[in-house]
Design a protein around this motif. Sequence first.
Motif, PDB file in Angstrom:
ATOM      1  N   GLY A  12       0.054  -4.786 -19.633  1.00 34.11           N
ATOM      2  CA  GLY A  12      -0.235  -4.088 -18.386  1.00 34.11           C
ATOM      3  C   GLY A  12      -1.067  -2.837 -18.560  1.00 34.11           C
ATOM      4  N   ILE A  13      -1.689  -2.690 -19.706  1.00 33.68           N
ATOM      5  CA  ILE A  13      -2.498  -1.501 -19.958  1.00 33.68           C
ATOM      6  C   ILE A  13      -3.775  -1.540 -19.111  1.00 33.68           C
ATOM      7  N   ILE A  14      -4.448  -2.673 -19.101  1.00 28.86           N
ATOM      8  CA  ILE A  14      -5.658  -2.833 -18.289  1.00 28.86           C
ATOM      9  C   ILE A  14      -5.440  -4.045 -17.390  1.00 28.86           C
ATOM     10  N   GLY A  15      -4.697  -3.839 -16.327  1.00 31.50           N
ATOM     11  CA  GLY A  15      -4.349  -4.936 -15.440  1.00 31.50           C
ATOM     12  C   GLY A  15      -5.456  -5.374 -14.511  1.00 31.50           C
ATOM     13  N   ARG A  46       0.894  -9.414  -9.808  1.00 32.58           N
ATOM     14  CA  ARG A  46       1.206  -9.712 -11.209  1.00 32.58           C
ATOM     15  C   ARG A  46       0.201 -10.696 -11.811  1.00 32.58           C
ATOM     16  N   PHE A  47      -0.440 -11.479 -10.978  1.00 37.29           N
ATOM     17  CA  PHE A  47      -1.402 -12.471 -11.455  1.00 37.29           C
ATOM     18  C   PHE A  47      -2.741 -11.814 -11.778  1.00 37.29           C
ATOM     19  N   ALA A  48      -3.263 -11.062 -10.826  1.00 37.12           N
ATOM     20  CA  ALA A  48      -4.541 -10.370 -11.033  1.00 37.12           C
ATOM     21  C   ALA A  48      -4.657  -9.236 -10.035  1.00 37.12           C
ATOM     22  N   ARG A  49      -5.207  -8.123 -10.487  1.00 35.84           N
ATOM     23  CA  ARG A  49      -5.405  -6.980  -9.599  1.00 35.84           C
ATOM     24  C   ARG A  49      -6.877  -6.766  -9.298  1.00 35.84           C
ATOM     25  N   ASN A  50      -7.632  -7.796  -9.556  1.00 32.92           N
ATOM     26  CA  ASN A  50      -9.063  -7.772  -9.286  1.00 32.92           C
ATOM     27  C   ASN A  50      -9.345  -9.035  -8.476  1.00 32.92           C
ATOM     28  N   ILE A  51      -9.840  -8.871  -7.274  1.00 31.74           N
ATOM     29  CA  ILE A  51     -10.002 -10.007  -6.369  1.00 31.74           C
ATOM     30  C   ILE A  51     -10.955 -11.066  -6.929  1.00 31.74           C
ATOM     31  N   ALA A  91      -6.951  -8.546  -2.457  1.00 31.61           N
ATOM     32  CA  ALA A  91      -7.708  -7.338  -2.124  1.00 31.61           C
ATOM     33  C   ALA A  91      -6.761  -6.145  -1.973  1.00 31.61           C
ATOM     34  N   MET A  92      -5.613  -6.390  -1.360  1.00 27.04           N
ATOM     35  CA  MET A  92      -4.624  -5.321  -1.204  1.00 27.04           C
ATOM     36  C   MET A  92      -4.065  -4.892  -2.564  1.00 27.04           C
ATOM     37  N   ALA A  93      -3.817  -5.844  -3.453  1.00 30.79           N
ATOM     38  CA  ALA A  93      -3.305  -5.521  -4.788  1.00 30.79           C
ATOM     39  C   ALA A  93      -4.332  -4.732  -5.578  1.00 30.79           C
ATOM     40  N   GLU A  94      -5.611  -5.100  -5.433  1.00 30.94           N
ATOM     41  CA  GLU A  94      -6.678  -4.372  -6.131  1.00 30.94           C
ATOM     42  C   GLU A  94      -6.744  -2.928  -5.641  1.00 30.94           C
ATOM     43  N   GLN A  95      -6.644  -2.724  -4.330  1.00 34.85           N
ATOM     44  CA  GLN A  95      -6.686  -1.372  -3.778  1.00 34.85           C
ATOM     45  C   GLN A  95      -5.481  -0.562  -4.223  1.00 34.85           C
ATOM     46  N   THR A  99      -5.476   2.999  -6.243  1.00 35.90           N
ATOM     47  CA  THR A  99      -4.758   4.168  -5.745  1.00 35.90           C
ATOM     48  C   THR A  99      -3.832   4.736  -6.809  1.00 35.90           C
ATOM     49  N   ILE A 100      -3.107   3.872  -7.487  1.00 39.56           N
ATOM     50  CA  ILE A 100      -2.213   4.312  -8.560  1.00 39.56           C
ATOM     51  C   ILE A 100      -3.004   4.990  -9.664  1.00 39.56           C
ATOM     52  N   SER A 101      -4.121   4.397 -10.044  1.00 40.61           N
ATOM     53  CA  SER A 101      -4.965   4.979 -11.092  1.00 40.61           C
ATOM     54  C   SER A 101      -5.455   6.369 -10.687  1.00 40.61           C
ATOM     55  N   THR A 102      -5.891   6.509  -9.457  1.00 41.34           N
ATOM     56  CA  THR A 102      -6.365   7.802  -8.956  1.00 41.34           C
ATOM     57  C   THR A 102      -5.241   8.833  -8.983  1.00 41.34           C
ATOM     58  N   ASN A 103      -4.057   8.436  -8.550  1.00 40.15           N
ATOM     59  CA  ASN A 103      -2.916   9.355  -8.537  1.00 40.15           C
ATOM     60  C   ASN A 103      -2.517   9.787  -9.944  1.00 40.15           C
ATOM     61  N   VAL A 104      -2.539   8.868 -10.884  1.00 40.91           N
ATOM     62  CA  VAL A 104      -2.184   9.205 -12.266  1.00 40.91           C
ATOM     63  C   VAL A 104      -3.210  10.168 -12.859  1.00 40.91           C
TER      64      VAL A 104
END
Length: 118
Positions: A12-15, A46-51, A91-95, A99-104
């Motif tokens: 899960g490092i580069i999801g 969990r499958f992919a975070r990139n549409i 698309a929602m999972a990617e967004q 958002t999580i990346s920006t917050n971190v």
Amino acid sequence: MGIRRYFYADEGIIGTRADKRTDFQRMLNDCRNRKLDKILVKSIARFARNIVDALNCIRELKELGISVYFENENIDTLSPGGEVLITILAAMAEQESRTISTNVKWAYQKNSKMEIFM
């Protein structure tokens, strides 16, 4: 011959990039080699975070006759309308991942600035 189960789990490092997920790639290779006929996944996130990755993989698996079932969303990729729902949810999972990346990143910057003043 009984049911065989295979488990695939990435760190899960580069999801957001499927090409960097070694177990995901191993799963796709096992599909190409006809070791699997169905994939069960907890959720689309969990499958992919990139549409683009999600749709490309799902389409390739569909061509191989392999369905992907997303448990939380109750969607099977081989069912009618499955791809439309998956597109929206991916698309929602990617967004959400962005958002999580920006917050971190913001938290790290905020933390490092506070350490300077202490």
